[in-house]
Design a protein around this motif. Structure first.
Motif, PDB file in Angstrom:
ATOM      1  N   ARG A 172       0.861  -1.066  -0.023  1.00 63.02           N
ATOM      2  CA  ARG A 172       0.172  -0.173   0.058  1.00 63.02           C
ATOM      3  C   ARG A 172       0.976   1.312   0.021  1.00 63.02           C
ATOM      4  NH1 ARG A 172      -3.245   2.734   4.155  1.00 63.02           N
ATOM      5  NH2 ARG A 172      -2.345   1.188   5.676  1.00 63.02           N
ATOM      6  N   ILE A 173       1.930   1.287   0.776  1.00 58.02           N
ATOM      7  CA  ILE A 173       2.819   2.476   0.697  1.00 58.02           C
ATOM      8  C   ILE A 173       3.598   2.579  -0.386  1.00 58.02           C
ATOM      9  CG2 ILE A 173       5.114   3.374   1.850  1.00 58.02           C
ATOM     10  CD1 ILE A 173       4.274   1.744   4.408  1.00 58.02           C
ATOM     11  N   LEU A 174       4.010   1.377  -1.362  1.00 59.15           N
ATOM     12  CA  LEU A 174       4.804   1.605  -2.616  1.00 59.15           C
ATOM     13  C   LEU A 174       3.819   2.213  -3.508  1.00 59.15           C
ATOM     14  CD1 LEU A 174       6.820  -1.653  -2.662  1.00 59.15           C
ATOM     15  CD2 LEU A 174       7.578   0.428  -2.286  1.00 59.15           C
ATOM     16  N   GLU A 175       2.421   2.009  -3.289  1.00 59.33           N
ATOM     17  CA  GLU A 175       1.417   2.152  -4.403  1.00 59.33           C
ATOM     18  C   GLU A 175       1.094   3.718  -4.167  1.00 59.33           C
ATOM     19  OE1 GLU A 175      -1.936  -0.325  -3.786  1.00 59.33           O
ATOM     20  OE2 GLU A 175      -1.006  -2.185  -4.914  1.00 59.33           O
ATOM     21  N   PHE A 176       1.096   4.113  -2.843  1.00 55.38           N
ATOM     22  CA  PHE A 176       0.878   5.442  -2.551  1.00 55.38           C
ATOM     23  C   PHE A 176       1.915   6.223  -3.021  1.00 55.38           C
ATOM     24  CE2 PHE A 176       1.797   8.863   0.486  1.00 55.38           C
ATOM     25  CZ  PHE A 176       0.633   9.660   0.169  1.00 55.38           C
ATOM     26  N   LEU A 177       3.187   5.984  -2.935  1.00 54.15           N
ATOM     27  CA  LEU A 177       4.229   6.498  -3.553  1.00 54.15           C
ATOM     28  C   LEU A 177       4.466   6.476  -4.956  1.00 54.15           C
ATOM     29  CD1 LEU A 177       6.927   5.774  -0.834  1.00 54.15           C
ATOM     30  CD2 LEU A 177       5.459   7.898  -0.997  1.00 54.15           C
TER      31      LEU A 177
END
Length: 274
Positions: A172-177
Motif C-alpha cells: 500500500r505504501i509503494l502504491e501510494f508513492l
C-alpha cells in the motif's frame, strides 16, 4: 503549526526528497526504512527501468514537530532546524506512521534511557514529562493528522497493521508513492526487513553497505551488546506495554489517549479504578 519554516541547512534535504515519512520516534520507522531502502537499492540494481519510472526514489524520514518541540538546543528550535518547510508540507507525498501510544511510550523509554541518554527517570516519570511525555505524543499525532488528513497526498499507516500484514501494508505504501512494483524485489526486501532478520543483523552486524548508507550504520546497532533492552529492534510486540506499566501509569495514558483523534483507532482501556 507555529513555525512552518526551516532556516537551517537541513531545509535542503526536505526540498530534495521526493516524499516524506513522518513519525514520533519508536513508531516503526526503522522497520519501514530498512524495507524501502532495500527495495529501492534492489529495484535500481535489478530493474533500472522500473526504478527510473518510479515517481519516488528518495525519501526523507523526519520527526518534524516532535523533534522541534523536544530539541534540547533553543537555537535549533529558533531556526526551525527539524521542521518540514511549508512548501514540502503542502506538496510532498506524506506517509504518517503511527503506533499505539502505550507501546510507543515503553519503547521510547528504553530509547531515551538505554540508547540516547536523554532521560534518566522512571517510566512513570517519562509518561508525565513536559518534554517527552504521553501528552506530547498525543498532541503531536493530532497536529499532523489535523493538518494533512484532507490532502490527497497523505497516507496514514499504523504500526499494528504492518505487524498484522506487513506485505499488504508495504504494498500500500509503494502504491501510494507511485513506486513500480517488482514481485521478486518486493519479496526479497520483505524478507530482509523481517523482525528476526533485523534482530540478527543488529546482534551480529552485517548490515548491507547500501542499506547502512541509506539509514546510517548506527541506526541498527545496540546501545550495549549485553543489554537486550538497548537494542533498536527490541521486541516489536503489540500490547507489550502491559508488561511494564502499573495501574497508575495506565490511568495517565488513558487520560491522554482520550484526546487522541478517533481516526487513529486507538481506544484507551477503562481506568483500572473503574
Amino acid at each position: 503549526m507555529l513555525f512552518p519554516y526551516n532556516l537551517s541547512s537541513n531545509a535542503r534535504s526536505f526540498s530534495q526528497a521526493d516524499a516524506l515519512v513522518v513519525s514520533v520516534p519508536k513508531s516503526g520507522r526503522t522497520w519501514l526504512r530498512v524495507f524501502l531502502s532495500k527495495y529501492f537499492a534492489e529495484l535500481k540494481a535489478r530493474q533500472p527501468a522500473l526504478f527510473a519510472a518510479s515517481a519516488v526514489k528518495k525519501v526523507k524520514y523526519t520527526h518534524d514537530i516532535w523533534e522541534h518541540r523536544s530539541a534540547s538546543r533553543s537555537y535549533d528550535r529558533l531556526r526551525g532546524k527539524w521542521l518540514i518547510p511549508t512548501a514540502s508540507r503542502l506538496r510532498k507525498p506524506k506517509v504518517l506512521l503511527v503506533r499505539d501510544p502505550r507501546d510507543l511510550m515503553v519503547s521510547l523509554y528504553f530509547q531515551l534511557t538505554r540508547r540516547s541518554g536523554d532521560f534518566s527517570g522512571t517510566l512513570s516519570e517519562l509518561l508525565v514529562d513536559n518534554r517527552f511525555g504521553v501528552e506530547k505524543v498525543v498532541q503531536t499525532m493530532n497536529a499532523w493528522y489535523r493538518e494533512w488528513q484532507a490532502m490527497d497526498n497523505f497516507l496514514l499507516v499504523r504500526y499494528e497493521d504492518a505487524k498484522a500484514d506487513d506485505a499488504a501494508t508495504f504494498r500500500r505504501i509503494l502504491e501510494f508513492l507511485h513506486v513500480k512494483l517488482d514481485d521478486a524485489v518486493f519479496q526479497q526486501s520483505l524478507g530482509y526487513s523481517k523482525f528476526d532478520n533485523m534482530k540478527q543483523i543488529e546482534k551480529n552486524g552485517g548490515l548491507e553497505r547500501d542499506i547502512a548508507s541509506a539509514i546510517g550504520a548506527v541506526a541498527l546497532a545496540p546501545g550495549r551488546a549485553d543489554d537486550p533492552e538497548s537494542y533498536k529492534v527490541r521486541k516489536g510486540k503489540v500490547g507489550n506495554y502491559k508488561e511494564y506499566m502499573r495501574d497508575a501509569d495506565l490511568v495517565v495514558v488513558a487520560a491522554a489517549m482520550s484526546k487522541l483523534e478517533p481516526a487513529f483507532g486507538y481506544v484507551p482501556e477503562p481506568s483500572p479504578a473503574e
